[in-house]
Scaffold this motif. Structure first.
Motif, PDB file in Angstrom:
ATOM      1  N   SER A 368       0.849  -1.199   0.000  1.00 44.02           N
ATOM      2  CA  SER A 368       0.000   0.000   0.000  1.00 44.02           C
ATOM      3  C   SER A 368       0.876   1.237   0.000  1.00 44.02           C
ATOM      4  CB  SER A 368      -0.882   0.018   1.257  1.00 44.02           C
ATOM      5  OG  SER A 368      -0.063   0.219   2.395  1.00 44.02           O
ATOM      6  N   LEU A 369       0.261   2.342  -0.395  1.00 36.15           N
ATOM      7  CA  LEU A 369       0.965   3.626  -0.392  1.00 36.15           C
ATOM      8  C   LEU A 369       1.404   3.976   1.034  1.00 36.15           C
ATOM      9  CD1 LEU A 369       1.804   6.125  -2.044  1.00 36.15           C
ATOM     10  CD2 LEU A 369      -0.484   7.057  -1.661  1.00 36.15           C
ATOM     11  N   ASP A 370       0.550   3.652   2.009  1.00 36.57           N
ATOM     12  CA  ASP A 370       0.890   3.956   3.412  1.00 36.57           C
ATOM     13  C   ASP A 370       2.175   3.252   3.828  1.00 36.57           C
ATOM     14  OD1 ASP A 370      -1.257   5.544   3.687  1.00 36.57           O
ATOM     15  OD2 ASP A 370      -2.498   4.117   4.816  1.00 36.57           O
ATOM     16  N   MET A 371       2.307   1.986   3.453  1.00 35.23           N
ATOM     17  CA  MET A 371       3.520   1.233   3.813  1.00 35.23           C
ATOM     18  C   MET A 371       4.756   1.891   3.208  1.00 35.23           C
ATOM     19  SD  MET A 371       2.553  -2.758   3.245  1.00 35.23           S
ATOM     20  CE  MET A 371       4.125  -3.473   3.698  1.00 35.23           C
ATOM     21  N   VAL A 372       4.637   2.281   1.961  1.00 41.05           N
ATOM     22  CA  VAL A 372       5.780   2.883   1.264  1.00 41.05           C
ATOM     23  C   VAL A 372       6.128   4.217   1.912  1.00 41.05           C
ATOM     24  CG1 VAL A 372       6.578   3.781  -0.960  1.00 41.05           C
ATOM     25  CG2 VAL A 372       5.184   1.709  -0.892  1.00 41.05           C
ATOM     26  N   GLN A 373       5.075   4.997   2.209  1.00 42.33           N
ATOM     27  CA  GLN A 373       5.339   6.319   2.792  1.00 42.33           C
ATOM     28  C   GLN A 373       5.893   6.211   4.210  1.00 42.33           C
ATOM     29  OE1 GLN A 373       1.600   8.343   1.923  1.00 42.33           O
ATOM     30  NE2 GLN A 373       2.455   9.179   0.028  1.00 42.33           N
ATOM     31  N   ALA A 374       5.459   5.183   4.960  1.00 39.84           N
ATOM     32  CA  ALA A 374       5.997   5.004   6.317  1.00 39.84           C
ATOM     33  C   ALA A 374       7.483   4.662   6.241  1.00 39.84           C
ATOM     34  CB  ALA A 374       5.224   3.912   7.049  1.00 39.84           C
ATOM     35  N   MET A 375       7.860   3.788   5.321  1.00 41.49           N
ATOM     36  CA  MET A 375       9.292   3.445   5.187  1.00 41.49           C
ATOM     37  C   MET A 375      10.083   4.650   4.687  1.00 41.49           C
ATOM     38  SD  MET A 375      11.820   1.536   5.597  1.00 41.49           S
ATOM     39  CE  MET A 375      11.148  -0.049   6.120  1.00 41.49           C
ATOM     40  N   ASP A 376       9.484   5.406   3.788  1.00 39.86           N
ATOM     41  CA  ASP A 376      10.133   6.622   3.278  1.00 39.86           C
ATOM     42  C   ASP A 376      10.432   7.568   4.435  1.00 39.86           C
ATOM     43  OD1 ASP A 376       9.724   9.593   2.419  1.00 39.86           O
ATOM     44  OD2 ASP A 376      10.148   8.611   0.510  1.00 39.86           O
ATOM     45  N   HIS A 377       9.443   7.745   5.300  1.00 35.58           N
ATOM     46  CA  HIS A 377       9.572   8.659   6.441  1.00 35.58           C
ATOM     47  C   HIS A 377      10.687   8.172   7.386  1.00 35.58           C
ATOM     48  CE1 HIS A 377       8.132  11.690   9.172  1.00 35.58           C
ATOM     49  NE2 HIS A 377       8.101  10.793  10.148  1.00 35.58           N
ATOM     50  N   LEU A 378      10.645   6.884   7.695  1.00 42.36           N
ATOM     51  CA  LEU A 378      11.629   6.308   8.618  1.00 42.36           C
ATOM     52  C   LEU A 378      13.046   6.444   8.045  1.00 42.36           C
ATOM     53  CD1 LEU A 378      12.262   4.592  11.143  1.00 42.36           C
ATOM     54  CD2 LEU A 378      11.814   2.546   9.768  1.00 42.36           C
ATOM     55  N   ALA A 379      13.191   6.128   6.765  1.00 39.79           N
ATOM     56  CA  ALA A 379      14.531   6.151   6.154  1.00 39.79           C
ATOM     57  C   ALA A 379      15.077   7.575   6.091  1.00 39.79           C
ATOM     58  CB  ALA A 379      14.473   5.544   4.755  1.00 39.79           C
ATOM     59  N   ARG A 380      14.191   8.557   5.877  1.00 42.80           N
ATOM     60  CA  ARG A 380      14.669   9.958   5.886  1.00 42.80           C
ATOM     61  C   ARG A 380      15.194  10.333   7.271  1.00 42.80           C
ATOM     62  NH1 ARG A 380      12.899  12.826   1.015  1.00 42.80           N
ATOM     63  NH2 ARG A 380      11.548  11.297   0.028  1.00 42.80           N
ATOM     64  N   GLN A 381      14.463   9.888   8.305  1.00 44.24           N
ATOM     65  CA  GLN A 381      14.898  10.186   9.676  1.00 44.24           C
ATOM     66  C   GLN A 381      16.245   9.538   9.964  1.00 44.24           C
ATOM     67  OE1 GLN A 381      11.753   8.729  12.161  1.00 44.24           O
ATOM     68  NE2 GLN A 381      10.900  10.780  12.476  1.00 44.24           N
ATOM     69  N   VAL A 382      16.370   8.265   9.584  1.00 44.73           N
ATOM     70  CA  VAL A 382      17.621   7.542   9.827  1.00 44.73           C
ATOM     71  C   VAL A 382      18.766   8.224   9.071  1.00 44.73           C
ATOM     72  CG1 VAL A 382      18.810   5.336   9.446  1.00 44.73           C
ATOM     73  CG2 VAL A 382      16.469   5.347  10.299  1.00 44.73           C
ATOM     74  N   ALA A 383      18.503   8.606   7.836  1.00 42.56           N
ATOM     75  CA  ALA A 383      19.552   9.268   7.045  1.00 42.56           C
ATOM     76  C   ALA A 383      19.942  10.594   7.700  1.00 42.56           C
ATOM     77  CB  ALA A 383      19.066   9.488   5.614  1.00 42.56           C
ATOM     78  N   GLN A 384      18.952  11.329   8.213  1.00 45.07           N
ATOM     79  CA  GLN A 384      19.266  12.607   8.890  1.00 45.07           C
ATOM     80  C   GLN A 384      20.136  12.360  10.115  1.00 45.07           C
ATOM     81  OE1 GLN A 384      19.044  15.324   7.655  1.00 45.07           O
ATOM     82  NE2 GLN A 384      17.365  15.240   6.179  1.00 45.07           N
ATOM     83  N   ASP A 385      19.830  11.282  10.859  1.00 44.12           N
ATOM     84  CA  ASP A 385      20.652  10.935  12.031  1.00 44.12           C
ATOM     85  C   ASP A 385      22.088  10.637  11.594  1.00 44.12           C
ATOM     86  OD1 ASP A 385      18.425  11.166  13.545  1.00 44.12           O
ATOM     87  OD2 ASP A 385      18.104   9.001  13.839  1.00 44.12           O
ATOM     88  N   VAL A 386      22.208   9.866  10.517  1.00 42.92           N
ATOM     89  CA  VAL A 386      23.549   9.514  10.030  1.00 42.92           C
ATOM     90  C   VAL A 386      24.296  10.792   9.637  1.00 42.92           C
ATOM     91  CG1 VAL A 386      24.839   8.302   8.232  1.00 42.92           C
ATOM     92  CG2 VAL A 386      22.815   7.232   9.226  1.00 42.92           C
ATOM     93  N   ILE A 387      23.596  11.681   8.938  1.00 41.97           N
ATOM     94  CA  ILE A 387      24.237  12.929   8.491  1.00 41.97           C
ATOM     95  C   ILE A 387      24.713  13.726   9.710  1.00 41.97           C
ATOM     96  CG2 ILE A 387      23.791  15.177   7.392  1.00 41.97           C
ATOM     97  CD1 ILE A 387      21.819  13.575   5.495  1.00 41.97           C
ATOM     98  N   ALA A 388      23.861  13.796  10.748  1.00 36.52           N
ATOM     99  CA  ALA A 388      24.220  14.559  11.952  1.00 36.52           C
ATOM    100  C   ALA A 388      25.420  13.911  12.654  1.00 36.52           C
ATOM    101  CB  ALA A 388      23.019  14.637  12.891  1.00 36.52           C
ATOM    102  N   VAL A 389      25.384  12.577  12.782  1.00 36.11           N
ATOM    103  CA  VAL A 389      26.474  11.869  13.479  1.00 36.11           C
ATOM    104  C   VAL A 389      27.790  12.038  12.719  1.00 36.11           C
ATOM    105  CG1 VAL A 389      27.339   9.548  14.040  1.00 36.11           C
ATOM    106  CG2 VAL A 389      24.983  10.199  14.611  1.00 36.11           C
ATOM    107  N   ARG A 390      27.704  12.056  11.389  1.00 42.43           N
ATOM    108  CA  ARG A 390      28.934  12.154  10.594  1.00 42.43           C
ATOM    109  C   ARG A 390      29.384  13.599  10.436  1.00 42.43           C
ATOM    110  NH1 ARG A 390      30.898   7.746   8.266  1.00 42.43           N
ATOM    111  NH2 ARG A 390      32.007   9.021   6.746  1.00 42.43           N
ATOM    112  N   GLY A 391      28.697  14.502  11.129  1.00 33.19           N
ATOM    113  CA  GLY A 391      29.200  15.885  11.191  1.00 33.19           C
ATOM    114  C   GLY A 391      28.620  16.808  10.153  1.00 33.19           C
TER     115      GLY A 391
END
Ligand code: NDP
Length: 394
Positions: A368-391
């Motif tokens: 479903s679109l909801d499943m895709v959008q939920a993973m999209d949201h989660l992955a953006r957050q994780v990527a932002q965390d990685v970006i912050a941790v890596r400076g």
């Protein structure tokens, strides 16, 4: 008269599509149902007037007053916001161009398929994030998806009249992007302006940077797997600096069918517009004797780590494409904003995928679109965390 709608009309693909419609007779030949854009409301309004569209939609609520003003006296309806974009897909049309950039292009395209409309698909993120969902929706409603990405249009054309079971391999070509011949050690210092220049194609900024990093080619490997159902170990990418051969299909008898054309998206857009017929198109004709030679070489994995990441995504499947694309979009935003160096984009995506692989949901099929959008949201957050941790600086 054929009814057409263009999502992302103000972008590079959108403008080429509008040009082709105008060249083919404009409002005398097509009924334009809706045109959509983002912030470029002046262009959107001019296109809507030229094609005498019924509706113009901007993705941004704050752009609505300017759009209304630009359309004053034309009788063309104006609307704004993501919900209005999806509603535009509900208006009956025979052919819809999906050319919004990024994951935002998925929802309107998916909605259009529900109405059995033919979807000309430039938005590669749709297949990368939700290939099985998109194809299932098309099958359920008798809708057709026509590939517009030049490599996939080329494969589609090479496969015409062929049995997919006889396909041994598919080869998609890559120009190698802006940094093809740079010394590897220079890549980390590549500027935004340098990454935004393509040696052969004129495209939107995001896809141009993705060409330099080969995230674009990575997306295309996944698109090939999803759209044509070809196993990943049968799909190859090869560097072809001239960008004249767009893809090749190899058959079990050893034959290799290549598709050649100038690097001009109006070919594959026009092919999708006229399919199954072929019509005159205003694109240059290749003079092979003048071109002289075509060259090919294998991509260097150290220069293009994104290609390896695509292999991992194709191995996991499920929602890995949605995670990959979202992490890539976040990393690209960070590079454009000057927060991370060019080479860090692949590092961020790899780290985000590694963290997300601990999530059992990553392998779940996108139902479903909801499943895709939920993973999209989660992955953006994780990527932002990685970006912050890596400076990455804010
Ligand atoms: P552009 O950046 O040139 O245009 C993108 C379009 O999407 C514009 O109309 C833009 O509006 C609109 N847009 C941007 N963000 C949003 C949003 N959040 N919601 C709704 N609309 C939005 O992109 P391209 O034309 O280069 O690419 C479009 C798609 O086609 C991409 O998926 C790309 O990968 C694919 N593609 C492009 C090729 C090319 O040659 N350009 C080749 C093959 C595939 P505005 O500009 O008004 O803000």
């Amino acid at each position: 008269m054929r009814r057409v709608t263009i999502f992302g009309a103000t972008g590079s693909i959108g403008c080429s599509t509008v040009d082709l419609l105008l060249a083919a007779g404009g409002p005398e030949a097509f009924r334009t149902v809706a045109l959509t854009g983002g912030r470029n409301v002046a262009r959107l309004a001019a296109q809507a007037r030229a094609l005498r569209a019924e509706l113009a939609v901007t993705a941004h609520d704050d752009c609505l007053p300017a759009l209304r003003e630009a359309l004053a006296g034309s009788g063309i309806e104006a609307a704004a916001g993501p919900a209005a974009l999806v509603e535009a897909a509900d208006r009956p049309a025979d052919w819809i161009m999906s050319a919004i950039v990024g994951a935002a292009g998925l929802a309107p395209g998916l909605r259009a398929l529900r109405h059995g409309t033919t979807l000309a698909l430039a938005n590669k993120e749709s297949l990368v994030t939700a290939g099985p969902l998109l194809l299932a929706e098309a099958a359920r409603h008798g809708a057709r998806i026509l590939p517009v990405d030049s490599e996939h249009s080329a494969i589609f054309q090479a496969l015409a009249g062929e049995d997919i079971a006889a396909v041994e391999r598919v080869i998609i070509t890559a120009s190698g992007g802006a940094f093809r011949d740079w010394p590897l050690e220079r890549l980390a210092a590549a500027t935004l302006a340098e990454a935004s220049t393509h040696p052969n194609w004129s495209m939107g900024q995001r896809i141009t940077i993705d060409s330099a990093s080969m995230f674009n080619k990575s997306m295309e490997l996944i698109e090939t797997r999803e759209y044509f159902g070809i196993e990943p170990d049968r799909i190859e990418a090869v560097i072809h600096p001239e960008s004249l051969v767009h893809a090749l299909v190899g058959f079990r008898d050893g034959a290799l069918m290549a598709h050649l054309g100038p690097p001009d998206m109006r070919h594959s857009i026009g092919y999708a517009l006229n399919w199954p017929a072929r019509a005159d198109l205003p694109v240059a004709r290749l003079d092979l004797a003048a071109i002289g030679s075509l060259t090919f070489r294998a991509p260097d994995p150290a220069r293009y780590p994104a290609l390896g990441l695509a292999r991992e995504v194709m191995r996991i499947r499920g929602l890995a494409g949605a995670a990959f694309n979202a992490a890539k979009e976040a990393a690209l935003d960070a590079f454009i904003a000057g927060r991370i160096p060019f080479t860090e984009m692949a590092v961020v995506v790899e780290a985000a995928l590694a963290r997300l692989s601990a999530d059992p949901g990553l392998g779940n099929a996108p139902e479903s679109l909801d499943m895709v959008q939920a993973m999209d949201h989660l992955a953006r957050q994780v990527a932002q965390d990685v970006i912050a941790v890596r400076g990455g600086k804010d």
